[in-house]
Write a protein that holds these residues in place. Structure first.
Motif: not given
Length: 460
Positions: A353-356, A376-381, A417-426
């Motif tokens: 998804x991040x790479x399109x 992003x929410x599950x990764x720390x757990x 950082x890449x996932x956050x950037x892709x999420x903001x675009x979506x």
């Protein structure tokens, strides 16, 4: 002549006196009469000599001596031995109950193992109530037997899949927590290490048994239904209460894994490898099932060995806390591998998804954004659980590869950082496509004052 007659009379009188003296001597040496008892005994034999009278006197002295007799001493010693043995038996029974298994149950288990079939012997041996883990050879034999089930099912009188689940449930429902964990571990191996088609058949019959209300063997009504979560913790011995949380959480995870996924999450692998033939509902359903499985895996309690100070501060009668042994660590290692594989598959989807890429072409934009947000929410757990699980293994003197189970290494080329950037675009894209609903709300708000003005003019 008169003198001679007097002399003869005198001699006769002397002889009679002498006979009377002899009779008095005999009466003098006669033993005293015995006391009367409830049982009549023959009278003592009369003796006329001095030696016999002395023997009778000595016997009388022995018969009426003071102190307990030898028989009384033996009876007292025997009673003491019985009391000691009773106390020891009570202590041994209490200790057996504390450990969770008695000698009687172990003897019954061994007798059953000697008279059962080879498959039943395998299950009895693999789920023995001890601290030893399941032998890899026994696991291999079980998996090989499962591979032969499809060819043998037509010739057998019973369904092998249902029969195996029935036997495993009987082991899981036993009161010893080690047998419960070992039975669940075998079920985990069946779900994880068998072929996908075998796993699907087990899942189908698992659902059938869940709906059953009578035992498959005795046809009697069950107190708890098959694979009932409440029965897992309710049937444990008091000594297994510290392990009840781990047994319950692990059982819930394994049964849900058996119901939703086969082998090494082959359903999710199909989605990652392509999934163009799958409809949107199937794709979303598998992704949500994988997310739910990750949550259940992270809820499995990892037992860490208590410190010596905690053990020293325990109050008298307070149960000792749970400590990790080989049985517990075997379950944690299986869940640890599942978490690594499941997180890797979901991260691959996130990377596409991040790479399109087109791997998630049949997912809507909002579904893609929801997956990135969940990641992003599950990764720390996930990182915290991996660290806790490895700490539990180290407390049991077991070593694991830190790099293999490190969250940064498991992420691969994906970064936060890449996932956050892709999420903001979506989110921006969904924000630009979402306004029609907002526009309709604004139009409704504008129409409301107009209608109010019309009503005021009409009333005027």
């Amino acid at each position: 002549d008169e003198d001679e007659d007097e002399d003869e009379d005198y001699d006769e009188d002397f002889d009679e006196d002498e006979d009377e003296d002899e009779d008095e001597d005999d009466d003098y040496y006669e033993p005293p009469p015995r006391k009367k008892s409830s049982k009549r005994r023959p009278p003592p034999r009369r003796s006329s000599g001095r030696s016999s009278s002395r023997r009778s006197r000595s016997k009388q002295v022995v018969m009426y001596r003071q102190g307990p007799t030898l028989q009384e001493k033996l009876m007292k010693a025997g009673k003491k031995m019985v009391e000691q043995s009773t106390t020891a038996a009570a202590a041994a029974t209490k200790e057996a109950i504390k450990q969770g298994s008695g000698a009687a149950s172990q003897a019954k288990r061994l007798a059953k193992e000697r008279t059962s079939s080879d498959f039943e012997k395998l299950l009895l041996r693999a789920t023995a109530p001890n601290d030893a883990p399941i032998s890899p050879d026994d696991t291999k034999i079980l998996l090989n037997a499962v591979r032969k089930f499809p060819t043998r099912s037509s010739a057998m009188g019973v369904n092998p899949y249902e029969k195996t689940l029935h036997k495993l449930w009987n082991k899981i429902a036993e009161p010893d927590w080690r047998t419960t964990l070992k039975g669940t571990t075998l079920l985990h191996h069946i779900s994880r290490d068998t072929r996908p088609r075998d796993g699907r058949r087990f899942a189908d019959y698992f659902k059938v048994l869940k709906r059953a209300r009578k035992s498959r063997s005795s046809k009697k009504k069950l107190k708890y239904s098959y694979f009932n979560t409440k029965a897992v913790s309710a049937s444990l011995y008091p000594a297994g209460e510290p392990y009840a949380a781990h047994c319950k959480s692990y059982f819930v995870y394994v049964t849900e894994r058996l119901r939703c996924f086969t082998a090494r999450f082959s359903e999710l692998q199909e989605l990652v490898q392509g999934g163009e033939d799958l409809d949107v509902e199937s794709v979303i359903g598998r992704v949500e099932a994988a997310q739910a499985m990750m949550g259940l895996a992270l809820s499995v309690e990892c037992i860490i060995a208590p410190k010596q100070k905690e053990l020293d501060n325990l109050a008298e009668g307070e149960p000792a806390p749970a400590t990790p042994n080989f049985v517990v660590c075997a379950t944690e290692l299986l869940v640890l591998d599942d978490v690594r594989e499941l997180w890797g598959l979901l991260t691959t989807l996130v990377e596409r998804i991040v790479s399109g890429g087109d791997a998630a072409a049949n997912m809507s934009i909002s579904d893609r954004a929801a997956l990135l947000r969940w990641w992003l929410e599950t990764r720390p757990a996930v990182g915290a659980w991996l660290a806790t699980c490895q700490r539990s293994l180290r407390s049991a003197k077991l070593k694991s590869d830190p790099a293999k189970y490190d969250i940064d290494m498991m992420d691969g080329s994906v970064s936060v950082a890449k996932v956050q950037s892709a999420l903001s675009r979506l989110e921006t894209t969904t924000g630009s496509s979402a306004p029609p609903a907002a526009v309709e709300e604004e139009e409704e708000e504008e129409e409301a004052p107009v209608e109010a003005e019309a009503e005021e003019e009409a009333s005027a």
